[in-house]
Design an enzyme around this catalytic site. Structure first.
Site, PDB file in Angstrom:
ATOM      1  N   TYR A  34      48.689  -6.362 -19.099  1.00  0.00           N
ATOM      2  CA  TYR A  34      49.160  -6.506 -17.720  1.00  0.00           C
ATOM      3  C   TYR A  34      48.045  -6.176 -16.739  1.00  0.00           C
ATOM      4  CZ  TYR A  34      49.557  -1.422 -17.054  1.00  0.00           C
ATOM      5  OH  TYR A  34      49.272  -0.083 -16.913  1.00  0.00           O
ATOM      6  N   LYS A 149      44.343  -2.614 -21.459  1.00  0.00           N
ATOM      7  CA  LYS A 149      45.459  -2.423 -20.518  1.00  0.00           C
ATOM      8  C   LYS A 149      46.719  -3.082 -21.081  1.00  0.00           C
ATOM      9  CE  LYS A 149      46.355  -2.492 -15.509  1.00  0.00           C
ATOM     10  NZ  LYS A 149      46.716  -1.090 -15.305  1.00  0.00           N
ATOM     11  N   GLU A 182      42.151  11.218 -18.222  1.00  0.00           N
ATOM     12  CA  GLU A 182      42.585  10.479 -17.028  1.00  0.00           C
ATOM     13  C   GLU A 182      44.038  10.840 -16.769  1.00  0.00           C
ATOM     14  OE1 GLU A 182      42.630   6.199 -17.703  1.00  0.00           O
ATOM     15  OE2 GLU A 182      43.352   6.483 -19.748  1.00  0.00           O
ATOM     16  N   LEU A 206      41.155   3.957 -19.431  1.00  0.00           N
ATOM     17  CA  LEU A 206      41.202   2.583 -18.920  1.00  0.00           C
ATOM     18  C   LEU A 206      39.995   2.362 -17.998  1.00  0.00           C
ATOM     19  CD1 LEU A 206      43.189   0.081 -18.778  1.00  0.00           C
ATOM     20  CD2 LEU A 206      43.650   0.900 -16.474  1.00  0.00           C
TER      21      LEU A 206
HETATM   22  C1  LIG Z   1      45.934   5.038 -17.689  1.00  0.00           C
HETATM   23  C2  LIG Z   1      45.428   4.492 -16.386  1.00  0.00           C
HETATM   24  N1  LIG Z   1      44.246   4.930 -15.903  1.00  0.00           N
HETATM   25  C3  LIG Z   1      43.753   4.473 -14.721  1.00  0.00           C
HETATM   26  C4  LIG Z   1      44.456   3.552 -13.958  1.00  0.00           C
HETATM   27  C5  LIG Z   1      43.887   3.037 -12.666  1.00  0.00           C
HETATM   28  O1  LIG Z   1      43.427   1.726 -12.842  1.00  0.00           O
HETATM   29  P1  LIG Z   1      43.179   0.756 -11.597  1.00  0.00           P
HETATM   30  O2  LIG Z   1      42.205   1.428 -10.689  1.00  0.00           O
HETATM   31  O3  LIG Z   1      42.607  -0.475 -12.189  1.00  0.00           O
HETATM   32  O4  LIG Z   1      44.505   0.565 -10.946  1.00  0.00           O
HETATM   33  C6  LIG Z   1      45.676   3.056 -14.439  1.00  0.00           C
HETATM   34  C7  LIG Z   1      46.436   2.070 -13.668  1.00  0.00           C
HETATM   35  O5  LIG Z   1      47.469   1.601 -14.049  1.00  0.00           O
HETATM   36  C8  LIG Z   1      46.179   3.541 -15.680  1.00  0.00           C
HETATM   37  O6  LIG Z   1      47.353   3.101 -16.170  1.00  0.00           O
END
Ligand SMILES: Cc1ncc(COP(=O)(O)O)c(C=O)c1O
Length: 282
Positions: A34, A149, A182, A206
């Site tokens: 996603y 993701k 994270e 991620l």
């Molecule tokens: C586990 C995780 N880390 C970090 C992020 C932040 O990612 P982004 O900056 O691409 O929204 C997300 C966003 O859904 C996430 O699920």
């Protein structure tokens, strides 16, 4: 209010008419990737980067990307326009699709399911959280491919609910050896000895688009920064800690496990990065 128009497999339909099979492998096995793309002032933010990350994820789980960059962009543009979204986000998901049988082996002739919807959100994150948020830490029980993701987010949803039960905004994953990874849906940054630090973009986290943006802003502003992990103890002692994601932007942390970070209010580097971030959004 009119019912939202969503995208499903080449069609724009009313949300109530968007149906998928119970044999969809996204539903049965979590075989799905996603993306969440920000819409700011009616414009799609960093769409190319989201496209690249989605294609990487799809290839990693052996789904052939079912669109070209232009076809991908058109879905996002149509949804933004059809739903009149000015400030918000678009969610897109691609699954391996339905197969005749529930079989762990991958289908020979897969037909991916693609769907997406748009949402208007009240205001950007930095306006919503001016005083910072409360967070809690949780053990990280996730698998070794957190860089993909995927919608296999059980550890993340349970962590987020754990935070909510404690009256906190976010849960921060901490590995067995004490390394901060994270948040359940955010990246985590800390200011340690005047240097901005965040976990390296490897299989443990991620590759967040907002994380890249913050690092880019730091580089451009000459702010010292390192992609180097830090420990839970270091994080509690940090002058500043903040979260970053598409839906919460740069979000200052006031407390972690009830422990005040710095003075318990957004610090100077967080505020500076917030300003730079807002500028980049345009
Ligand atoms: C586990 C995780 N880390 C970090 C992020 C932040 O990612 P982004 O900056 O691409 O929204 C997300 C966003 O859904 C996430 O699920």
């Amino acid at each position: 209010m009119p019912e939202p128009t969503v995208y499903l497999n080449g069609h724009y339909v009313n949300i109530a008419d968007a149906k998928v099979s119970i044999l969809d492998r996204g539903l049965l096995f979590g075989e799905a990737i996603y993306e969440v793309v920000r819409v700011h002032k009616g414009r799609l933010f960093r769409l190319d980067e989201h496209y690249r990350r989605m294609c990487c994820g799809l290839k990693a789980i052996r789904i052939r990307p079912p669109f070209t960059p232009r076809g991908y962009a058109r879905i996002f543009e149509e949804l933004t326009a059809r739903n009149g979204v000015r400030c918000g986000y678009i969610y897109m998901q691609v699954t391996r699709g339905a197969a005749p049988e529930r079989d762990h082996r991958l289908p020979q002739t897969p037909s991916p399911t693609v769907f997406a919807w748009a949402r208007q959100t009240p205001m950007p994150g930095w306006v919503r959280f001016p005083n910072g948020v409360a967070t809690v830490s949780v053990p990280d029980p996730r698998w070794q491919r957190c860089d993909i993701k995927t919608t296999m987010l059980l550890a993340n949803t349970l962590a987020k609910q754990h935070a909510a039960d404690a009256g906190a905004f976010e849960a921060i994953f901490v590995a067995e050896d004490g390394t901060v990874r994270e948040g359940s849906s955010t990246s985590v940054f800390a200011v340690l000895n005047g240097v901005l630090r965040t976990h390296p973009a490897n299989h443990r986290i991620l590759p967040s688009i907002t994380r890249t943006l913050v690092l880019e802003a730091a580089r451009e502003a000459g702010i010292g920064h390192r992609e180097e992990a830090f420990s839970y103890e270091e994080m509690l002692d940090a002058a500043e800690v903040f979260l970053a994601s598409t839906t919460c932007d740069v979000c200052p942390i006031a407390t972690i496990d009830g422990h005040k970070i710095g003075k318990g209010v957004p610090g100077p580097m967080t505020k500076k990065l917030l300003r730079l971030f807002a500028k980049k959004l345009g």
